[in-house]
Design a protein around this motif. Structure first.
Motif, PDB file in Angstrom:
ATOM      1  N   THR A  65       0.836  -1.278  -0.038  1.00 10.00           N
ATOM      2  CA  THR A  65      -0.023  -0.004  -0.011  1.00 10.00           C
ATOM      3  C   THR A  65       0.824   1.172  -0.057  1.00 10.00           C
ATOM      4  N   ARG A  66       1.908   1.366   0.644  1.00 10.28           N
ATOM      5  CA  ARG A  66       2.810   2.741   0.773  1.00 10.28           C
ATOM      6  C   ARG A  66       2.982   3.174  -0.519  1.00 10.28           C
ATOM      7  N   ILE A  67       3.749   2.374  -1.545  1.00  5.50           N
ATOM      8  CA  ILE A  67       4.193   2.920  -2.698  1.00  5.50           C
ATOM      9  C   ILE A  67       2.935   3.408  -3.600  1.00  5.50           C
ATOM     10  N   VAL A  68       1.743   2.879  -3.346  1.00  8.65           N
ATOM     11  CA  VAL A  68       0.563   3.088  -4.038  1.00  8.65           C
ATOM     12  C   VAL A  68       0.039   4.801  -3.506  1.00  8.65           C
ATOM     13  N   VAL A  69       0.130   4.851  -2.324  1.00  6.89           N
ATOM     14  CA  VAL A  69      -0.421   6.171  -1.543  1.00  6.89           C
ATOM     15  C   VAL A  69       0.589   7.237  -1.774  1.00  6.89           C
ATOM     16  N   LEU A  70       1.905   6.758  -1.813  1.00  9.56           N
ATOM     17  CA  LEU A  70       2.880   7.743  -2.023  1.00  9.56           C
ATOM     18  C   LEU A  70       2.804   8.171  -3.570  1.00  9.56           C
ATOM     19  N   ALA A  71       2.640   7.404  -4.545  1.00  9.20           N
ATOM     20  CA  ALA A  71       2.367   7.825  -5.746  1.00  9.20           C
ATOM     21  C   ALA A  71       1.126   8.678  -6.021  1.00  9.20           C
ATOM     22  N   GLY A  72       0.018   8.402  -5.253  1.00 11.37           N
ATOM     23  CA  GLY A  72      -1.039   9.118  -5.377  1.00 11.37           C
ATOM     24  C   GLY A  72      -1.089  10.652  -4.617  1.00 11.37           C
ATOM     25  N   SER A  73      -0.166  10.737  -3.607  1.00 11.64           N
ATOM     26  CA  SER A  73      -0.114  11.939  -3.046  1.00 11.64           C
ATOM     27  C   SER A  73       0.740  13.041  -3.846  1.00 11.64           C
ATOM     28  N   VAL A  74       1.922  12.418  -4.589  1.00 13.42           N
ATOM     29  CA  VAL A  74       2.516  13.123  -5.637  1.00 13.42           C
ATOM     30  C   VAL A  74       1.488  13.717  -6.811  1.00 13.42           C
ATOM     31  N   ILE A  75       0.845  12.873  -7.182  1.00 11.40           N
ATOM     32  CA  ILE A  75       0.113  13.180  -8.369  1.00 11.40           C
ATOM     33  C   ILE A  75      -1.084  14.326  -8.000  1.00 11.40           C
ATOM     34  N   LEU A  76      -1.474  14.055  -6.771  1.00 10.76           N
ATOM     35  CA  LEU A  76      -2.544  14.910  -6.393  1.00 10.76           C
ATOM     36  C   LEU A  76      -2.195  16.377  -6.333  1.00 10.76           C
ATOM     37  N   GLY A  77      -0.811  16.364  -5.776  1.00  8.49           N
ATOM     38  CA  GLY A  77      -0.293  18.084  -5.786  1.00  8.49           C
ATOM     39  C   GLY A  77       0.016  18.297  -6.927  1.00  8.49           C
ATOM     40  N   LEU A  78       0.672  17.455  -7.962  1.00  5.72           N
ATOM     41  CA  LEU A  78       0.561  17.986  -9.322  1.00  5.72           C
ATOM     42  C   LEU A  78      -0.763  18.518  -9.946  1.00  5.72           C
ATOM     43  N   GLY A  79      -1.627  17.724  -9.740  1.00  3.15           N
ATOM     44  CA  GLY A  79      -2.730  18.344 -10.337  1.00  3.15           C
ATOM     45  C   GLY A  79      -3.377  19.397  -9.913  1.00  3.15           C
ATOM     46  N   LEU A  80      -3.434  19.627  -8.427  1.00  3.21           N
ATOM     47  CA  LEU A  80      -3.965  21.120  -8.016  1.00  3.21           C
ATOM     48  C   LEU A  80      -3.090  22.166  -8.404  1.00  3.21           C
ATOM     49  N   VAL A  81      -1.771  21.913  -8.451  1.00  2.00           N
ATOM     50  CA  VAL A  81      -0.714  23.006  -8.746  1.00  2.00           C
ATOM     51  C   VAL A  81      -1.091  23.406 -10.281  1.00  2.00           C
ATOM     52  N   GLY A  82      -0.874  22.442 -11.037  1.00  2.00           N
ATOM     53  CA  GLY A  82      -1.268  22.566 -12.396  1.00  2.00           C
ATOM     54  C   GLY A  82      -2.525  23.255 -12.850  1.00  2.00           C
ATOM     55  N   ALA A  83      -3.604  22.606 -12.224  1.00  2.00           N
ATOM     56  CA  ALA A  83      -5.130  23.463 -12.650  1.00  2.00           C
ATOM     57  C   ALA A  83      -4.741  24.748 -12.065  1.00  2.00           C
ATOM     58  N   SER A  84      -4.239  25.099 -10.966  1.00  2.00           N
ATOM     59  CA  SER A  84      -4.363  26.589 -10.793  1.00  2.00           C
ATOM     60  C   SER A  84      -3.501  27.327 -11.736  1.00  2.00           C
ATOM     61  N   ARG A  85      -2.752  26.678 -12.679  1.00  2.00           N
ATOM     62  CA  ARG A  85      -2.147  27.698 -13.715  1.00  2.00           C
ATOM     63  C   ARG A  85      -2.974  27.706 -15.100  1.00  2.00           C
ATOM     64  N   ALA A  86      -4.220  26.885 -15.187  1.00  2.00           N
ATOM     65  CA  ALA A  86      -4.609  26.472 -16.371  1.00  2.00           C
ATOM     66  C   ALA A  86      -5.308  27.962 -17.101  1.00  2.00           C
TER      67      ALA A  86
END
Length: 408
Positions: free
Chosen positions: A76-97
């Motif tokens: 589970t650790r590698i799964v949630v770590l990947a998800g955490s990184v992607i979540l931040g990328l989505g929010l930061v990227g969307a804020s610049r759309a």
């Protein structure tokens, strides 16, 4: 002494899971607060902005099955770590759309994929750690979604009021990284017993389902169908709750408090209905909760004042929040712990498809009819369908050996 230590750390895993579902789902559902400010600032239609939420749930649905199966294989650790990184990328990227399609892709795609990595894997891991009070452990991981409207939504509203929607979304993305990445390192595999078995497999039945068997059964179809209809019924009223309250003349910050109260009530509902399920069984509690949910959705057709909104938010939150953990309990009861991540990920995928309908449908209905009446009427009908499907779910567990008769 060793047993107590393992039991205690299991609740640390539960706490990490609750934080992940809170931040992950809270970030995704915060679009309900961003909806009007983004639409007004960018000139995008509500249906267009709401479509990002629809994409969120579609991507989350497909990703949930993938993440659940991956967690069964690699942990589970590698799964949630990947998800955490992607979540931040989505929010930061969307804020610049700069265009609607960019916003829909970044917010609707990346954040949906990330959100799918938290719930099913962490529910499966928590149930593996906790030998007693498993329903409570599952409810607490799910309770993170109930805390989200009390934390992420008001924070987003405050930041939007103080700065603008872009700054607010950027700050939430950075905060998501700061909170979730360290929490991922608290996630550990379920402990080994002295005989080499994990607590996840210690109470496995003598005959255990395979994934192929489980996904072909009428039991899985009924559970997935009920979860789909349940989420299709409440997703629209929840996502458009703030906008509907504002249409009824309630001030923006006060309208957010209506949404937050529903989330707080949902937190209590998860604990209350989870405790009731331990005593009465998950199926009857699920059916009762779904029926109350449908009645609450219909009641939105008659409310207008702030006091009425608050009262309805309490009951509606208890119902829609309380039923959510029960699907995971039924998955474990019927299909066992060994493949729970995969099977519950598949059930969650159907739920996500149901969640995808409401935000887009509500935005389309508002843009077409300039109101939400048909949204609540249609959601009520779907809610009654969820009750009917849940009633068809068997009350006792069937073993895989009965598969041919069950399919026949």
């Amino acid at each position: 002494m060793t047993k107590v230590s393992r039991f205690d750390y299991g609740w640390v895993v539960v706490g990490a899971g609750a934080l992940m579902t809170c931040v992950g789902f809270g970030s995704m559902l915060s679009l309900a607060v961003f909806l009007q400010p983004i639409s007004e600032a960018m000139g995008w239609s509500r249906a267009g902005v709401s479509a990002a939420a629809t994409l969120d749930f579609l991507f989350m649905g497909f990703a949930a099955f993938f993440w659940g199966a991956l967690s069964d294989r690699v942990g589970t650790r590698i799964v949630v770590l990947a998800g955490s990184v992607i979540l931040g990328l989505g929010l930061v990227g969307a804020s610049r759309a700069q265009s609607l399609w960019q916003f829909q892709l970044l917010f609707g795609g990346l954040i949906g994929i990330a959100a799918g990595s938290f719930y099913a894997p962490m529910v499966a891991l928590a149930s593996a750690w906790i030998e007693k009070h498993r329903s409570l452990a599952v409810a607490l991981v799910s309770a993170g979604m109930g805390v989200a409207p009390l934390t992420v939504a008001p924070s987003a509203s405050f930041l939007i009021t103080t700065y603008d929607w872009r700054t607010a979304m950027l700050v939430i993305g950075i905060a998501a990284w700061a909170l979730l990445i360290p929490a991922c390192f608290l996630v550990r595999p379920a402990p080994q017993r002295a005989d080499g078995a994990t607590t996840a497999t210690a109470d496995m039945p003598a005959t255990e389902w395979t994934v192929a068997q489980a996904l072909r059964t009428p039991q899985f179809a009924a559970l997935a169908g009920a979860h789909f209809a349940c989420c299709a019924a409440h997703s629209g009223p929840i996502f458009h709750m703030v906008s509907y309250a504002m249409v009824c003349g309630i001030a923006p910050l006060t309208a957010v408090s209506v949404y937050s109260l529903a989330g707080f009530s949902g937190l209590g509902g998860r604990l209350l209905l989870g405790a009731m399920a331990d005593r009465l069984g998950a199926k009857p509690v699920l059916v009762g909760g779904l029926f109350v949910q449908a009645l609450c959705i219909a009641t939105y057709l008659a409310v207008a004042g702030l006091g009425e909104f608050y009262a309805l938010s309490v009951v509606f939150g208890l119902a829609y929040g309380g039923v959510m953990p029960l699907y995971a309990v039924l998955v474990r009861e019927f299909f066992g712990a060994r493949i729970m991540g995969t099977v519950f990920g598949a059930v969650s995928a159907f739920a996500s498809l149901g969640m995808a309908l409401g935000p887009w449908a509500g935005g389309y209905i508002y843009d077409t009819f300039h109101g939400y009446t048909w949204l609540h009427a249609g959601s009520f009908a779907i809610g009654l369908a969820a009750v009917a499907v849940a009633l068809s779910f068997p009350s006792k567990r069937h073993q895989p050996l009965d598969l041919s008769r069950a399919i026949a």
